[in-house]
Design an enzyme around this catalytic site. Structure first.
Site, PDB file in Angstrom:
ATOM      1  N   GLY A 183      -8.568   9.582  12.238  1.00 21.59           N
ATOM      2  CA  GLY A 183      -9.194   9.206  10.970  1.00 21.59           C
ATOM      3  C   GLY A 183     -10.305   8.204  11.212  1.00 21.59           C
ATOM      4  O   GLY A 183     -11.484   8.547  11.200  1.00 21.59           O
ATOM      5  N   SER A 184      -9.912   6.961  11.496  1.00 18.40           N
ATOM      6  CA  SER A 184     -10.922   5.925  11.722  1.00 18.40           C
ATOM      7  C   SER A 184     -11.773   6.231  12.948  1.00 18.40           C
ATOM      8  O   SER A 184     -12.969   5.961  12.969  1.00 18.40           O
ATOM      9  CB  SER A 184     -10.245   4.569  11.908  1.00 18.40           C
ATOM     10  OG  SER A 184      -9.517   4.232  10.755  1.00 18.40           O
ATOM     11  N   ARG A 187     -20.768   6.026   1.114  1.00 19.10           N
ATOM     12  CA  ARG A 187     -20.334   4.626   1.017  1.00 19.10           C
ATOM     13  C   ARG A 187     -21.245   3.838   0.095  1.00 19.10           C
ATOM     14  O   ARG A 187     -20.802   2.912  -0.591  1.00 19.10           O
ATOM     15  CB  ARG A 187     -20.341   3.996   2.416  1.00 19.10           C
ATOM     16  CG  ARG A 187     -19.248   4.536   3.305  1.00 19.10           C
ATOM     17  CD  ARG A 187     -19.488   4.176   4.768  1.00 19.10           C
ATOM     18  NE  ARG A 187     -18.420   4.731   5.594  1.00 19.10           N
ATOM     19  CZ  ARG A 187     -18.424   4.715   6.917  1.00 19.10           C
ATOM     20  NH1 ARG A 187     -19.441   4.183   7.576  1.00 19.10           N
ATOM     21  NH2 ARG A 187     -17.423   5.223   7.591  1.00 19.10           N
ATOM     22  N   ARG A 201      -3.282 -10.419 -27.468  1.00 24.86           N
ATOM     23  CA  ARG A 201      -1.858 -10.669 -27.218  1.00 24.86           C
ATOM     24  C   ARG A 201      -1.525 -12.145 -27.487  1.00 24.86           C
ATOM     25  O   ARG A 201      -2.153 -13.047 -26.935  1.00 24.86           O
ATOM     26  CB  ARG A 201      -1.564 -10.327 -25.751  1.00 24.86           C
ATOM     27  CG  ARG A 201      -0.196 -10.723 -25.277  1.00 24.86           C
ATOM     28  CD  ARG A 201       0.817  -9.648 -25.549  1.00 24.86           C
ATOM     29  NE  ARG A 201       2.103  -9.938 -24.943  1.00 24.86           N
ATOM     30  CZ  ARG A 201       3.227  -9.338 -25.325  1.00 24.86           C
ATOM     31  NH1 ARG A 201       3.207  -8.421 -26.282  1.00 24.86           N
ATOM     32  NH2 ARG A 201       4.358  -9.642 -24.744  1.00 24.86           N
ATOM     33  N   GLU A 246     -13.610   6.625   3.776  1.00 23.43           N
ATOM     34  CA  GLU A 246     -15.021   6.268   4.037  1.00 23.43           C
ATOM     35  C   GLU A 246     -15.137   4.985   4.863  1.00 23.43           C
ATOM     36  O   GLU A 246     -15.996   4.145   4.604  1.00 23.43           O
ATOM     37  CB  GLU A 246     -15.765   6.083   2.707  1.00 23.43           C
ATOM     38  CG  GLU A 246     -15.800   7.329   1.867  1.00 23.43           C
ATOM     39  CD  GLU A 246     -16.839   8.317   2.344  1.00 23.43           C
ATOM     40  OE1 GLU A 246     -17.662   7.955   3.202  1.00 23.43           O
ATOM     41  OE2 GLU A 246     -16.798   9.457   1.863  1.00 23.43           O
ATOM     42  N   GLY A 247     -14.255   4.860   5.861  1.00 24.15           N
ATOM     43  CA  GLY A 247     -14.198   3.643   6.665  1.00 24.15           C
ATOM     44  C   GLY A 247     -13.287   2.658   5.977  1.00 24.15           C
ATOM     45  O   GLY A 247     -13.572   2.220   4.859  1.00 24.15           O
ATOM     46  N   HIS A 290     -11.230  -0.830   5.096  1.00 21.87           N
ATOM     47  CA  HIS A 290     -11.692  -2.213   4.942  1.00 21.87           C
ATOM     48  C   HIS A 290     -11.830  -2.872   6.325  1.00 21.87           C
ATOM     49  O   HIS A 290     -12.842  -3.510   6.638  1.00 21.87           O
ATOM     50  CB  HIS A 290     -10.662  -2.975   4.097  1.00 21.87           C
ATOM     51  CG  HIS A 290     -11.007  -4.403   3.855  1.00 21.87           C
ATOM     52  ND1 HIS A 290     -11.872  -4.790   2.861  1.00 21.87           N
ATOM     53  CD2 HIS A 290     -10.631  -5.530   4.502  1.00 21.87           C
ATOM     54  CE1 HIS A 290     -12.000  -6.113   2.884  1.00 21.87           C
ATOM     55  NE2 HIS A 290     -11.259  -6.581   3.870  1.00 21.87           N
TER      56      HIS A 290
HETATM   57  C1  LIG Z   1      -7.314  10.707  -1.084  1.00 24.52           C
HETATM   58  C2  LIG Z   1      -8.110  10.792   0.201  1.00 24.52           C
HETATM   59  C3  LIG Z   1      -9.236  11.603   0.258  1.00 24.52           C
HETATM   60  C4  LIG Z   1      -9.943  11.739   1.460  1.00 24.52           C
HETATM   61  N1  LIG Z   1     -11.016  12.608   1.519  1.00 24.52           N
HETATM   62  C5  LIG Z   1     -11.580  12.885   2.731  1.00 24.52           C
HETATM   63  C6  LIG Z   1     -12.579  13.922   2.850  1.00 24.52           C
HETATM   64  O1  LIG Z   1     -13.003  14.520   1.844  1.00 24.52           O
HETATM   65  N2  LIG Z   1     -13.034  14.233   4.084  1.00 24.52           N
HETATM   66  C7  LIG Z   1     -12.604  13.603   5.216  1.00 24.52           C
HETATM   67  O2  LIG Z   1     -13.058  13.945   6.305  1.00 24.52           O
HETATM   68  N3  LIG Z   1     -11.663  12.609   5.137  1.00 24.52           N
HETATM   69  C8  LIG Z   1     -11.145  12.246   3.927  1.00 24.52           C
HETATM   70  N4  LIG Z   1     -10.168  11.256   3.827  1.00 24.52           N
HETATM   71  C9  LIG Z   1      -9.667  10.648   5.068  1.00 24.52           C
HETATM   72  C10 LIG Z   1     -10.072   9.193   5.254  1.00 24.52           C
HETATM   73  O3  LIG Z   1     -11.437   9.083   5.526  1.00 24.52           O
HETATM   74  C11 LIG Z   1      -9.186   8.607   6.360  1.00 24.52           C
HETATM   75  O4  LIG Z   1      -7.877   8.503   5.816  1.00 24.52           O
HETATM   76  C12 LIG Z   1      -9.681   7.266   6.855  1.00 24.52           C
HETATM   77  O5  LIG Z   1     -10.821   7.430   7.654  1.00 24.52           O
HETATM   78  C13 LIG Z   1      -8.616   6.494   7.658  1.00 24.52           C
HETATM   79  O6  LIG Z   1      -8.071   7.285   8.649  1.00 24.52           O
HETATM   80  P1  LIG Z   1      -6.481   7.392   8.823  1.00 24.52           P
HETATM   81  O7  LIG Z   1      -5.866   7.684   7.510  1.00 24.52           O
HETATM   82  O8  LIG Z   1      -6.222   8.342   9.955  1.00 24.52           O
HETATM   83  O9  LIG Z   1      -6.018   5.948   9.227  1.00 24.52           O
HETATM   84  P2  LIG Z   1      -6.012   5.292  10.703  1.00 24.52           P
HETATM   85  O10 LIG Z   1      -7.336   5.521  11.364  1.00 24.52           O
HETATM   86  O11 LIG Z   1      -4.794   5.741  11.417  1.00 24.52           O
HETATM   87  O12 LIG Z   1      -5.876   3.746  10.336  1.00 24.52           O
HETATM   88  C14 LIG Z   1      -4.626   3.180   9.892  1.00 24.52           C
HETATM   89  C15 LIG Z   1      -4.787   1.672   9.794  1.00 24.52           C
HETATM   90  O13 LIG Z   1      -5.130   1.145  11.061  1.00 24.52           O
HETATM   91  C16 LIG Z   1      -6.326   0.377  10.978  1.00 24.52           C
HETATM   92  N5  LIG Z   1      -7.057   0.524  12.235  1.00 24.52           N
HETATM   93  C17 LIG Z   1      -7.467   1.679  12.829  1.00 24.52           C
HETATM   94  N6  LIG Z   1      -8.097   1.397  13.966  1.00 24.52           N
HETATM   95  C18 LIG Z   1      -8.106   0.044  14.105  1.00 24.52           C
HETATM   96  C19 LIG Z   1      -8.612  -0.872  15.085  1.00 24.52           C
HETATM   97  N7  LIG Z   1      -9.277  -0.438  16.152  1.00 24.52           N
HETATM   98  N8  LIG Z   1      -8.416  -2.198  14.895  1.00 24.52           N
HETATM   99  C20 LIG Z   1      -7.758  -2.658  13.825  1.00 24.52           C
HETATM  100  N9  LIG Z   1      -7.254  -1.845  12.856  1.00 24.52           N
HETATM  101  C21 LIG Z   1      -7.434  -0.515  12.997  1.00 24.52           C
HETATM  102  C22 LIG Z   1      -7.073   0.929   9.792  1.00 24.52           C
HETATM  103  O14 LIG Z   1      -7.972  -0.040   9.249  1.00 24.52           O
HETATM  104  C23 LIG Z   1      -5.929   1.247   8.846  1.00 24.52           C
HETATM  105  O15 LIG Z   1      -5.549   0.062   8.166  1.00 24.52           O
HETATM  106  C24 LIG Z   1      -9.503  11.046   2.625  1.00 24.52           C
HETATM  107  C25 LIG Z   1      -8.392  10.187   2.535  1.00 24.52           C
HETATM  108  C26 LIG Z   1      -7.701  10.061   1.346  1.00 24.52           C
HETATM  109  C27 LIG Z   1      -6.505   9.153   1.290  1.00 24.52           C
END
Ligand SMILES: Cc1cc2nc3c(=O)[nH]c(=O)nc-3n(C[C@H](O)[C@H](O)[C@H](O)COP(=O)(O)OP(=O)(O)OC[C@H]3O[C@@H](n4cnc5c(N)ncnc54)[C@H](O)[C@@H]3O)c2cc1C
Length: 386
Positions: A140-141, A246, A271, A366-367, A369
């Site tokens: 994801g990230s 973003r 209220r 979208e990245g 926080h």
């Molecule tokens: C409702 C919804 C709609 C979405 N729509 C789309 C879409 O249309 N297309 C698409 O491609 N994606 C989509 N996404 C995916 C979204 O972009 C990803 O969920 C997001 O990029 C985070 O990836 P992940 O869930 O794998 O989390 P992870 O990458 O596993 O991260 C989990 C946690 O670890 C933290 N973390 C990760 N790496 C590090 C690091 N190096 N140091 C410190 N902390 C870290 C993160 O900040 C987070 O808190 C969607 C997600 C949701 C929930």
């Protein structure tokens, strides 16, 4: 509706056209979308698709693109449009962001004339819906580990892989799929009725319930080379789309915050507790002051970003600051608003909790926080955090 224009931006900063886009969108959202929202929130992941032609007619898809039936508005007007859509619901803004910033933008920026003419006009009207497939179950990230593969076979490509968390995945006729190839990462426009392309919706979401989120499965999906986005190579392609989305989110999150502030203020004024209005209590006033201050600061951030974007001077790291900040404060505002509403705040007759749980997604997608923190940290120090 309460006044969130504390610094009188309307008088000096927004043009008549920009204010008109904001006001007409607000009116449409409140008249057409809001009465339909609750039924979709109560269902598990659905969107009022019958409103899509109206969204297209009103120029809400790819609104800051020129030609091909797009509205061609400047980036401040576009931002205000996103703000008003998300004042309704983050699912509505997500629908428009995915269509415009994540699907039309790459075709517009990196597609051939033939691709633009074939797809963009029908995407602008909403006749064709797009989805953006970047995230995968294990990446994801850090999508650099992406496993989805495209193999060249003469003038055709064979795609294999799984994309997860894809907004509008099962609604879409077109999917922008990012895949690794022998030549690096490439983008493909994949018609979703091609053999081997399947979707499954993700159920049980607490957040973005008025939005469809899906998994995409590609098994030996064949596309001609003419479906490849030939104008971009490597991760620059998807990342540039994310910068566009973003930017819209930075404005959109403020719309959700405004809705929460408005609701909390009205509620606190009506209220009565301990013989006086809730709004007369110091602790409640402190929360309301925080809300209006952060909304005002967030708007100034967005306004400057929009003007820079119109001048072609926007840098992705600036968008990171706005996305990170505005979503964070919007979420805190939504939580405070829910708190002010007391027990009433947990039912869906009120908006704050819906915005609050939606903003949890907006904080993640979208990245996240924290990822934007790392981007900004590296920019400031010149050092990539370990
Ligand atoms: C409702 C919804 C709609 C979405 N729509 C789309 C879409 O249309 N297309 C698409 O491609 N994606 C989509 N996404 C995916 C979204 O972009 C990803 O969920 C997001 O990029 C985070 O990836 P992940 O869930 O794998 O989390 P992870 O990458 O596993 O991260 C989990 C946690 O670890 C933290 N973390 C990760 N790496 C590090 C690091 N190096 N140091 C410190 N902390 C870290 C993160 O900040 C987070 O808190 C969607 C997600 C949701 C929930």
């Amino acid at each position: 509706m309460s006044d969130t224009d504390f610094l009188r931006l309307d008088d000096s900063q927004f043009s008549e056209e920009e204010a008109h886009v904001r006001d007409s969108t607000r009116e449409w959202v409140s008249k057409e979308f809001m009465p339909r929202l609750q039924e979709h929130v109560r269902q598990d992941g659905s969107f009022p698709m019958d409103l899509v032609p109206q969204l297209g007619e009103l120029g809400m898809f790819g609104a800051n693109l020129d030609g091909y039936g797009c509205a061609g508005m400047n980036n401040v007007a576009y931002g205000l449009l996103m703000q008003e859509l998300e004042r309704g619901d983050s699912g509505l803004r997500s629908f428009a962001s995915v269509q415009g910033s994540l699907c039309m933008y790459p075709i517009y920026s990196y597609g051939s004339d033939e691709q633009k003419n074939r797809w963009l006009p029908r995407m602008a009207t909403g006749e064709l819906i797009g989805c953006f497939g970047l995230t995968e179950p294990d990446f994801g990230s850090f999508v650099t580990g992406m496993r989805t593969r495209a193999e060249r076979r003469g003038d055709r490509w064979i795609l294999n892989g799984t994309k997860r968390w894809i907004t509008n995945g099962s609604l879409a006729q077109l999917a922008i799929i990012w895949a690794t190839t022998d030549e690096g990462v490439r983008g493909f426009v994949v018609e979703t009725d091609r053999p081997g392309f399947e979707t499954r919706d993700i159920k049980g979401k607490f957040s973005l319930r008025a939005s469809v989120t899906s998994e995409l499965f590609l098994q030996d999906v064949e596309v001609p080379d003419e479906n490849r986005l030939s104008g971009v190579e490597g991760f620059r392609g998807p990342l540039s789309c994310l910068t566009q989305a973003r930017y819209g989110i930075s404005w959109g999150a403020l719309g959700a915050a405004m809705a929460c502030y408005d609701e909390a203020l009205g509620y606190a004024q009506d209220r009565i507790v301990q013989g006086g209005a809730l709004a007369s209590k110091q602790l409640v006033q402190e929360k309301l002051v925080f809300m209006l201050t952060e909304i005002t600061k967030g708007q100034l951030l967005c306004l400057q970003l929009g003007r820079l974007k119109d001048r072609g001077e926007l840098q992705p790291v600036m968008v990171s600051m706005a996305k990170r900040n505005n979503v964070d404060v919007a979420l805190r505002i939504a939580r405070d608003a829910r708190d002010i509403l007391g027990a009433n705040g947990i039912v869906d007759d009120y908006q704050a909790m819906r915005h609050m749980v939606n903003l949890e997604t907006v904080r993640t997608y979208e990245g996240t926080h924290d990822i934007h923190t790392l981007i900004l940290g590296e920019h400031i120090t010149g050092m990539r955090a370990l």
